[in-house]
Structure formats: C-alpha cells, structure tokens
Design an enzyme around this catalytic site. Sequence first.
Site, PDB file in Angstrom:
ATOM      1  N   LYS A 111      89.511  46.532 -14.027  1.00 16.49           N
ATOM      2  CA  LYS A 111      90.116  46.529 -15.356  1.00 16.49           C
ATOM      3  C   LYS A 111      89.745  45.285 -16.166  1.00 16.49           C
ATOM      4  O   LYS A 111      89.761  45.314 -17.393  1.00 16.49           O
ATOM      5  CB  LYS A 111      91.644  46.672 -15.250  1.00 16.49           C
ATOM      6  CG  LYS A 111      92.067  48.042 -14.714  1.00 16.49           C
ATOM      7  CD  LYS A 111      93.470  48.417 -15.101  1.00 16.49           C
ATOM      8  CE  LYS A 111      93.981  49.657 -14.400  1.00 16.49           C
ATOM      9  NZ  LYS A 111      93.430  50.933 -14.840  1.00 16.49           N
ATOM     10  N   LYS A 194      86.615  57.644 -10.456  1.00 11.70           N
ATOM     11  CA  LYS A 194      87.966  58.195 -10.354  1.00 11.70           C
ATOM     12  C   LYS A 194      88.462  58.703 -11.718  1.00 11.70           C
ATOM     13  O   LYS A 194      88.186  58.086 -12.740  1.00 11.70           O
ATOM     14  CB  LYS A 194      88.901  57.083  -9.868  1.00 11.70           C
ATOM     15  CG  LYS A 194      90.350  57.488  -9.697  1.00 11.70           C
ATOM     16  CD  LYS A 194      91.195  56.303  -9.246  1.00 11.70           C
ATOM     17  CE  LYS A 194      91.892  55.591 -10.387  1.00 11.70           C
ATOM     18  NZ  LYS A 194      92.984  56.329 -11.024  1.00 11.70           N
ATOM     19  N   LYS A 197      93.935  57.856 -16.281  1.00 15.01           N
ATOM     20  CA  LYS A 197      94.500  58.177 -17.595  1.00 15.01           C
ATOM     21  C   LYS A 197      94.095  57.178 -18.672  1.00 15.01           C
ATOM     22  O   LYS A 197      94.103  57.503 -19.845  1.00 15.01           O
ATOM     23  CB  LYS A 197      96.010  58.366 -17.521  1.00 15.01           C
ATOM     24  CG  LYS A 197      96.822  57.175 -17.122  1.00 15.01           C
ATOM     25  CD  LYS A 197      98.314  57.527 -17.131  1.00 15.01           C
ATOM     26  CE  LYS A 197      98.999  57.120 -15.856  1.00 15.01           C
ATOM     27  NZ  LYS A 197      98.883  55.701 -15.518  1.00 15.01           N
TER      28      LYS A 197
HETATM   29  P1  ATP Z   1      95.423  53.809 -15.283  1.00 15.70           P
HETATM   30  O1  ATP Z   1      94.096  54.214 -15.782  1.00 15.70           O
HETATM   31  O2  ATP Z   1      96.373  53.342 -16.348  1.00 15.70           O
HETATM   32  O3  ATP Z   1      95.358  52.851 -14.112  1.00 15.70           O
HETATM   33  P2  ATP Z   1      95.878  55.985 -13.420  1.00 15.70           P
HETATM   34  O4  ATP Z   1      95.516  57.384 -13.787  1.00 15.70           O
HETATM   35  O5  ATP Z   1      95.013  55.264 -12.450  1.00 15.70           O
HETATM   36  O6  ATP Z   1      96.071  55.187 -14.772  1.00 15.70           O
HETATM   37  P3  ATP Z   1      98.304  54.900 -12.233  1.00 15.70           P
HETATM   38  O7  ATP Z   1      99.565  54.820 -13.013  1.00 15.70           O
HETATM   39  O8  ATP Z   1      97.493  53.654 -12.034  1.00 15.70           O
HETATM   40  O9  ATP Z   1      97.392  56.053 -12.868  1.00 15.70           O
HETATM   41  O10 ATP Z   1      98.626  55.504 -10.805  1.00 15.70           O
HETATM   42  C1  ATP Z   1      99.726  56.371 -10.540  1.00 15.70           C
HETATM   43  C2  ATP Z   1      99.530  57.079  -9.221  1.00 15.70           C
HETATM   44  O11 ATP Z   1      98.520  58.087  -9.367  1.00 15.70           O
HETATM   45  C3  ATP Z   1      99.054  56.150  -8.093  1.00 15.70           C
HETATM   46  O12 ATP Z   1      99.696  56.545  -6.882  1.00 15.70           O
HETATM   47  C4  ATP Z   1      97.577  56.424  -8.032  1.00 15.70           C
HETATM   48  O13 ATP Z   1      97.034  56.141  -6.768  1.00 15.70           O
HETATM   49  C5  ATP Z   1      97.532  57.911  -8.347  1.00 15.70           C
HETATM   50  N1  ATP Z   1      96.233  58.296  -8.926  1.00 15.70           N
HETATM   51  C6  ATP Z   1      95.682  57.800 -10.065  1.00 15.70           C
HETATM   52  N2  ATP Z   1      94.489  58.379 -10.302  1.00 15.70           N
HETATM   53  C7  ATP Z   1      94.284  59.266  -9.279  1.00 15.70           C
HETATM   54  C8  ATP Z   1      93.223  60.169  -8.954  1.00 15.70           C
HETATM   55  N3  ATP Z   1      92.155  60.251  -9.737  1.00 15.70           N
HETATM   56  N4  ATP Z   1      93.344  60.934  -7.852  1.00 15.70           N
HETATM   57  C9  ATP Z   1      94.441  60.848  -7.061  1.00 15.70           C
HETATM   58  N5  ATP Z   1      95.470  60.013  -7.300  1.00 15.70           N
HETATM   59  C10 ATP Z   1      95.399  59.223  -8.393  1.00 15.70           C
HETATM   60 MG    MG Z   2      95.423  53.220 -11.967  1.00 15.48          MG
END
Ligand code: ATP
Ligand code: MG
Length: 327
Positions: A111, A194, A197
């Site tokens: 990040k 990955k 969001k």
């Molecule tokens: P950001 O981009 O803001 O980091 P994010 O999509 O990675 O958003 P988080 O809030 O960081 O979401 O993570 C919330 C949960 O979702 C965590 O348990 C994380 O491991 C899981 N997660 C996030 N992205 C994935 C993915 N692509 N596949 C499976 N699990 C995921």
């Molecule tokens: Mg994340």
Amino acid sequence: MDHILSGIKPTGQLTLGNYIGAINKFVKLQDKGESFLFIADLHALTLPIDPEVLRTNSRDLAAFYLAAGLDPNKSNIFLQSDVSAHAELAIILQNYLYMGELSRMTQFKDKSSKMKEEAIGLGLFAYPVLMAADIVLYDSKVIPVGEDQIQHVELTRDLVKRFNNRYGDVLVMPRAEVAKVGARIMSLSDPTKKMSKSDPKGDIYLKDEPAVIRKKIMSAVTDMEAHVHYDPEKQPGISNLMTIMSSLTGKSFEEIEKEFEGKGYGDFKRAVADIVCSEMENLQKRYKEVIESGLVDKVLEKGAKRANEVASKVLERVQKAVGLYHK
Ligand code: ATP
Ligand code: MG
C-alpha cells in the site's frame, strides 16, 4: 465457548473476494462460538477517505453481514470506533512491536509502494498494532481471514508470546482460520493479483447488477490451454474461476474438471456467471430488505454493548499487568 473475531475495512465497495474469503466463512463459523465481527472504521482511516463515503460504506458493510446470514442473536456486529478499548489497547501494545518487523509487512509494502514517503501516514505503518489490539481484546482463539491477513495474525502471535513471557499469562493465543478453497480470490483482469476493494481493476462488487457481473466474468482473462484444469501457475485465470465456482457450490476441482471435459471456456464461463449471479441476486435481495427494515442501527448498538463488556475487562487486565494504576 471460544470467541471468534474478525473485521473488514469499510474502505470501498465489498468484493466477491471479501464475500468468499471472509463473510461466508464468518457465517459458517457462527455456531462454533461467540463471534465478534466488527466494521474496521479506524483502520479505514489509514488511507485518505471521504467522511460521507466512510459512513455509507460502514452502514453497507453491516447490512451485508446481516444479508449474508449473520444472526445478530449469535454474532456481535459493531463498529470498531464504538469500542474505545481498541484504540487504548493499541497505544499500550505499540511498545511491544518493533519497527523492523512492521516494515516487513507485505500489506504495508504494497500500500505504501506507490506513495511518496512524506504522504505515508503513521497509521498505515502501525496498522498491525491496532489489528493485534483488535484480536487480543476479545480473548479470541479463532481469527477467520483471507490469505493476505495471515501475516498480521502471525505477528499478533509473536506479540502474545513476547507479552506473556514478560508479564505472565495475560493474553490468549489466537490462530488464523483460513478457508481451504477461496482464501485468495484473484482479479478477473489480472489473475496474478488479489481482488481488492481499494483497487477497482478486475473486481466483482457485491452491489454489481447481475448483467454487469456476467459481462465481467465472460471477459475474464484466461489462457490458450483450452481445457478447464486447476493449475494456478500455468492457468491462473481458469483456476481462479474454478475456485469461485468451487467456493459457491462445494464442488471439488476434480468434479469441475470432469463436468467441463471437452467443453470450451465459453461454456465454463457461462456456468460460473450463472452461479455467481444467482448467489448475488439472493444476497442483494436480502441486503435491500435489511436496509429497508432499519435494523442496522439497532444491531450495531447491541453489538457494541456486548463488545464493550468483554473488551473493557481484557483492557483492564493488560493495564494491571503492565503497571498502569488500577484499584
Ligand atoms: P483493501 O483494498 O481496502 O485492503 P480488501 O478487499 O483487501 O480491501 P480488507 O478489508 O483488507 O479487504 O479485508 C477484509 C477480509 O477480506 C480479510 O479477511 C481479507 O483477508 C479478506 N479478503 C480480502 N480480499 C480477498 C480476496 N481477494 N480473496 C479472499 N479473501 C479476501
Ligand atoms: Mg486488504
């Protein structure tokens, strides 16, 4: 009864990765113990975010928790910022995690890599400190997360060991609980990355219209192998679609391979799209009902009350252990 803890950041629209890797897992675990599932709004401040967007995302996240099947009578759903012990404990715990180990965290490196050093907030660097506080605050043993968060849970385990060596048996040792299939859903446009969001490329959003979801899946990046086979190295795009299908249907990779033997990628993608669209249609219908019911605020209030009860006791235990004055 074991305590189960997890959270999601309200940084953006929820993705299919969040649904499969995290929310679905929370639903499956909710009968295995008392769950504490929070909306990580303090964590969402670690990168710039508009206040109105943050508020809307937070409410949406709570509504999606409920829509996905979390029962507020079994699971405590609350805002991280409604339990001040998170911030208080983080201030104490920051003294037991070190700069070297924090700078090795993949999430921080990812990040911050595109940012100028002057623009990187201390909160982004110290993110795992707050996350460690989140985890130990509920004496939780089980931490359901996607693959990318394992490193932070491991760091929390190091911290618990370090802290307990020094002060006795104060903190409960947590462990990451990761889905065998679906712990890392990849971007549809770049299946080596990955789905996230905060990075809109190749995402499926839980709020996307079914027609949009179908279009995204039909144009997902695949390969020239022309057979449906699970091999994340050689066929990352197809393997990702197989993972999505397997997570939502319970079918094994072998079963999927057999079902699509001799068929083209078009047929396979159409089948994946059918499954995802039907799952999202149901979820969106329930999401709408939850929003219209006005239930969200009541659930968050009830969740915060119970969370405060548990967290304040653990915070006091830590304060006493380190020598902060307590009668
Ligand atoms: P950001 O981009 O803001 O980091 P994010 O999509 O990675 O958003 P988080 O809030 O960081 O979401 O993570 C919330 C949960 O979702 C965590 O348990 C994380 O491991 C899981 N997660 C996030 N992205 C994935 C993915 N692509 N596949 C499976 N699990 C995921
Ligand atoms: Mg994340």
